[in-house]
Scaffold this motif. Structure first.
Motif, mmCIF file in Angstrom:
data_model
loop_
_atom_site.group_PDB
_atom_site.id
_atom_site.type_symbol
_atom_site.label_atom_id
_atom_site.label_comp_id
_atom_site.label_asym_id
_atom_site.label_seq_id
_atom_site.Cartn_x
_atom_site.Cartn_y
_atom_site.Cartn_z
ATOM 1 N N LEU A 256 0.854 -1.188 0.000
ATOM 2 C CA LEU A 256 0.000 0.000 0.000
ATOM 3 C C LEU A 256 0.890 1.239 0.000
ATOM 4 O O LEU A 256 2.040 1.189 0.462
ATOM 5 C CB LEU A 256 -0.922 0.027 1.212
ATOM 6 C CG LEU A 256 -1.938 -1.107 1.375
ATOM 7 C CD1 LEU A 256 -1.318 -2.340 2.024
ATOM 8 C CD2 LEU A 256 -3.140 -0.652 2.204
ATOM 9 N N LEU A 257 0.349 2.354 -0.465
ATOM 10 C CA LEU A 257 1.150 3.581 -0.516
ATOM 11 C C LEU A 257 0.287 4.797 -0.282
ATOM 12 O O LEU A 257 -0.936 4.764 -0.473
ATOM 13 C CB LEU A 257 1.889 3.699 -1.844
ATOM 14 C CG LEU A 257 1.121 3.636 -3.152
ATOM 15 C CD1 LEU A 257 1.909 4.326 -4.253
ATOM 16 C CD2 LEU A 257 0.861 2.187 -3.575
ATOM 17 N N THR A 258 0.931 5.865 0.167
ATOM 18 C CA THR A 258 0.208 7.113 0.400
ATOM 19 C C THR A 258 -0.274 7.689 -0.921
ATOM 20 O O THR A 258 0.358 7.519 -1.972
ATOM 21 C CB THR A 258 1.096 8.125 1.141
ATOM 22 O OG1 THR A 258 2.394 8.162 0.533
ATOM 23 C CG2 THR A 258 1.234 7.766 2.606
ATOM 24 N N SER A 259 -1.401 8.384 -0.868
ATOM 25 C CA SER A 259 -2.067 8.851 -2.080
ATOM 26 C C SER A 259 -1.279 9.905 -2.830
ATOM 27 O O SER A 259 -1.563 10.179 -4.003
ATOM 28 C CB SER A 259 -3.459 9.391 -1.736
ATOM 29 O OG SER A 259 -3.367 10.434 -0.791
ATOM 30 N N ASN A 260 -0.260 10.510 -2.193
ATOM 31 C CA ASN A 260 0.531 11.523 -2.899
ATOM 32 C C ASN A 260 1.455 10.913 -3.947
ATOM 33 O O ASN A 260 2.177 11.631 -4.628
ATOM 34 C CB ASN A 260 1.321 12.400 -1.914
ATOM 35 C CG ASN A 260 2.171 11.600 -0.947
ATOM 36 O OD1 ASN A 260 2.274 10.383 -1.032
ATOM 37 N ND2 ASN A 260 2.775 12.306 0.003
ATOM 38 N N MET A 261 1.425 9.588 -4.081
ATOM 39 C CA MET A 261 2.171 8.957 -5.168
ATOM 40 C C MET A 261 1.276 8.595 -6.347
ATOM 41 O O MET A 261 1.747 8.057 -7.341
ATOM 42 C CB MET A 261 2.911 7.713 -4.660
ATOM 43 C CG MET A 261 4.167 8.064 -3.888
ATOM 44 S SD MET A 261 5.160 6.631 -3.417
ATOM 45 C CE MET A 261 4.571 6.361 -1.759
ATOM 46 N N ILE A 262 -0.011 8.904 -6.223
ATOM 47 C CA ILE A 262 -0.925 8.659 -7.342
ATOM 48 C C ILE A 262 -1.722 9.899 -7.729
ATOM 49 O O ILE A 262 -2.375 9.909 -8.763
ATOM 50 C CB ILE A 262 -1.912 7.519 -7.028
ATOM 51 C CG1 ILE A 262 -2.771 7.872 -5.812
ATOM 52 C CG2 ILE A 262 -1.174 6.205 -6.806
ATOM 53 C CD1 ILE A 262 -3.967 6.969 -5.630
ATOM 54 N N VAL A 272 3.024 3.477 -11.098
ATOM 55 C CA VAL A 272 2.822 3.050 -12.481
ATOM 56 C C VAL A 272 1.963 1.807 -12.554
ATOM 57 O O VAL A 272 0.979 1.752 -13.300
ATOM 58 C CB VAL A 272 4.181 2.783 -13.177
ATOM 59 C CG1 VAL A 272 3.958 2.258 -14.595
ATOM 60 C CG2 VAL A 272 5.030 4.038 -13.202
ATOM 61 N N LYS A 273 2.308 0.771 -11.794
ATOM 62 C CA LYS A 273 1.575 -0.492 -11.877
ATOM 63 C C LYS A 273 1.820 -1.331 -10.631
ATOM 64 O O LYS A 273 2.749 -1.069 -9.865
ATOM 65 C CB LYS A 273 1.991 -1.288 -13.110
ATOM 66 C CG LYS A 273 3.422 -1.813 -13.073
ATOM 67 C CD LYS A 273 3.713 -2.769 -14.237
ATOM 68 C CE LYS A 273 3.009 -4.096 -14.065
ATOM 69 N NZ LYS A 273 3.397 -5.089 -15.097
ATOM 70 N N ALA A 274 0.980 -2.344 -10.459
ATOM 71 C CA ALA A 274 1.153 -3.345 -9.414
ATOM 72 C C ALA A 274 0.849 -4.702 -10.009
ATOM 73 O O ALA A 274 0.030 -4.822 -10.929
ATOM 74 C CB ALA A 274 0.220 -3.060 -8.235
ATOM 75 N N ASP A 275 1.501 -5.741 -9.468
ATOM 76 C CA ASP A 275 1.251 -7.073 -10.008
ATOM 77 C C ASP A 275 1.717 -8.134 -9.022
ATOM 78 O O ASP A 275 2.452 -7.853 -8.067
ATOM 79 C CB ASP A 275 1.968 -7.252 -11.348
ATOM 80 C CG ASP A 275 1.247 -8.233 -12.269
ATOM 81 O OD1 ASP A 275 0.324 -8.934 -11.806
ATOM 82 O OD2 ASP A 275 1.610 -8.279 -13.459
ATOM 83 N N ILE A 276 1.277 -9.344 -9.280
ATOM 84 C CA ILE A 276 1.768 -10.540 -8.597
ATOM 85 C C ILE A 276 2.816 -11.159 -9.513
ATOM 86 O O ILE A 276 2.562 -11.324 -10.710
ATOM 87 C CB ILE A 276 0.628 -11.533 -8.349
ATOM 88 C CG1 ILE A 276 -0.490 -10.897 -7.532
ATOM 89 C CG2 ILE A 276 1.159 -12.793 -7.657
ATOM 90 C CD1 ILE A 276 -1.796 -11.673 -7.574
ATOM 91 N N PHE A 277 3.974 -11.481 -8.983
ATOM 92 C CA PHE A 277 5.000 -12.115 -9.810
ATOM 93 C C PHE A 277 4.821 -13.630 -9.720
ATOM 94 O O PHE A 277 5.320 -14.285 -8.807
ATOM 95 C CB PHE A 277 6.395 -11.700 -9.369
ATOM 96 C CG PHE A 277 7.470 -12.232 -10.274
ATOM 97 C CD1 PHE A 277 7.550 -11.821 -11.600
ATOM 98 C CD2 PHE A 277 8.391 -13.158 -9.820
ATOM 99 C CE1 PHE A 277 8.531 -12.321 -12.451
ATOM 100 C CE2 PHE A 277 9.381 -13.662 -10.658
ATOM 101 C CZ PHE A 277 9.440 -13.246 -11.980
ATOM 102 N N ASP A 278 4.067 -14.160 -10.658
ATOM 103 C CA ASP A 278 3.725 -15.585 -10.650
ATOM 104 C C ASP A 278 4.143 -16.262 -11.953
ATOM 105 O O ASP A 278 3.405 -17.072 -12.515
ATOM 106 C CB ASP A 278 2.228 -15.781 -10.394
ATOM 107 C CG ASP A 278 1.341 -14.987 -11.347
ATOM 108 O OD1 ASP A 278 1.878 -14.295 -12.243
ATOM 109 O OD2 ASP A 278 0.111 -15.053 -11.196
#
Length: 326
Positions: A256-262, A272-278
């Motif tokens: 999770l991250l603070t909203s000032n990064m989006i 930029v993006k989030a993902d599961i490395f599977d």
């Protein structure tokens, strides 16, 4: 080997529960007896070295397809000590990078801790601290669990704070430990408030194995109280997650991250993006567990895989307006 140049403006930040990254040496101060040679699991030097090799390989590949470089920051859970971390960053797939780590021994009875591995070329460490997580059992007895690791520094030119977590586990077939994770959520909220008390615009990343899914009460409470953005909420489905229990996907591993990064028009690091490395090499390739994480052990039976969890990651891109100290 790729002929493309690494993307210097975008950085992968990952979290990985390594599934009991223990050495093979007895430590009388912790409950590491499962991971010795003369026990049911028959843990030994060869199996340990295989585990180190595979964990390093997995880390080196996270986000590599997109950026042509390994992660700048990797939060880890279930690591035993400095030795395993030293061996890890010196392993075949990581030794050519300038990795360092932050680790403190926690009061967890099993001796499993959290840690942060960082690329010294991308991240400049400023401060770190192990923050006690005080939780109680149902009868009011203290549960000695993992501390929260707080790390502050500069990712290239911008200051960020990282909180690495491994919240109290669930009991099988029940949620009698839910109150413990609510205590953990409250502790993280307090730590974020402390950081914001010094810098109201601080950029903060909260990562970990929370032993709760994104929609569970503890994560929703944390997210809503601090107005955090959880990009992992959309990743969990009937066919995908970071771990699998009784043939049901779960996503206990989150960032999770603070909203000032989006927020539109903000300065500095931008989500930029989030993902599961599977990727396939991390999965069980056949049998009834096909597609699930390729585990090191199933019970006490050695399988020789990577972990019972997949890593998760986000990517942040630098903007032109980022100025150190701004």
């Amino acid at each position: 080997m790729s002929l493309q140049s690494p993307n210097s403006d975008t950085h992968t930040i990952a979290f990985y529960n390594t599934e009991n990254l223990f050495d093979h040496i007895n430590d009388p101060l912790i409950m590491d007896t499962d991971f010795l040679e003369k026990t049911a699991k028959k843990w030994n030097k060869e199996r340990y070295e295989t585990k180190i090799y595979k964990t390093g390989k997995a880390i080196s590949k996270i986000g590599f397809k997109e950026l042509q470089k390994p992660p700048a920051l990797i939060g880890l859970a279930e690591v035993e000590n400095d030795k395993v971390l030293t061996d890890l960053i010196q392993s075949k797939h990581l030794k050519d990078y300038n990795y360092r780590f932050v680790h403190y021994n926690s009061p967890d009875e099993r001796g499993i801790d959290v840690a942060l591995v960082y690329d010294k070329n991308s991240f400049s460490l400023e401060a770190s601290e192990s923050m006690t997580l005080f939780v109680e059992s149902e009868v009011g007895v203290r549960d000695y669990t993992r501390d929260i690791l707080k790390v502050s520094g500069y990712l290239r030119d911008e200051k960020i704070h990282i909180l690495v977590n491994h919240w109290p586990s669930r009991h099988q077939q029940s949620d009698r430990t839910g109150h413990k994770r609510m205590f953990a959520a409250q502790r993280v909220i307090e730590l974020i408030n402390d950081i914001k008390g010094v810098d109201a615009e601080a950029k903060i990343i909260v990562m970990g194995d929370f032993n709760d899914n994104p929609k569970n009460e503890s994560i929703q409470y944390l997210k809503n109280e601090q107005q955090l953005y959880n990009p992992m909420e959309t990743l969990l489905s009937y066919t995908r997650g970071s771990a699998n229990h009784n043939y049901k996907w779960i996503l206990f591993d989150q960032i999770l991250l603070t909203s000032n990064m989006i927020a539109p028009g903000h300065k500095g690091l931008e989500f930029v993006k989030a993902d599961i490395f599977d990727d396939t090499f991390l999965t069980q390739f056949d049998g009834k567990y096909k597609g699930q994480p390729f585990r090191t052990y199933v019970g006490k039976k050695y399988k020789g895989g990577y972990s019972d969890h997949f890593p998760v990651y986000i990517q942040l891109q630098e903007t032109r307006h980022s100025l150190k100290g701004s």
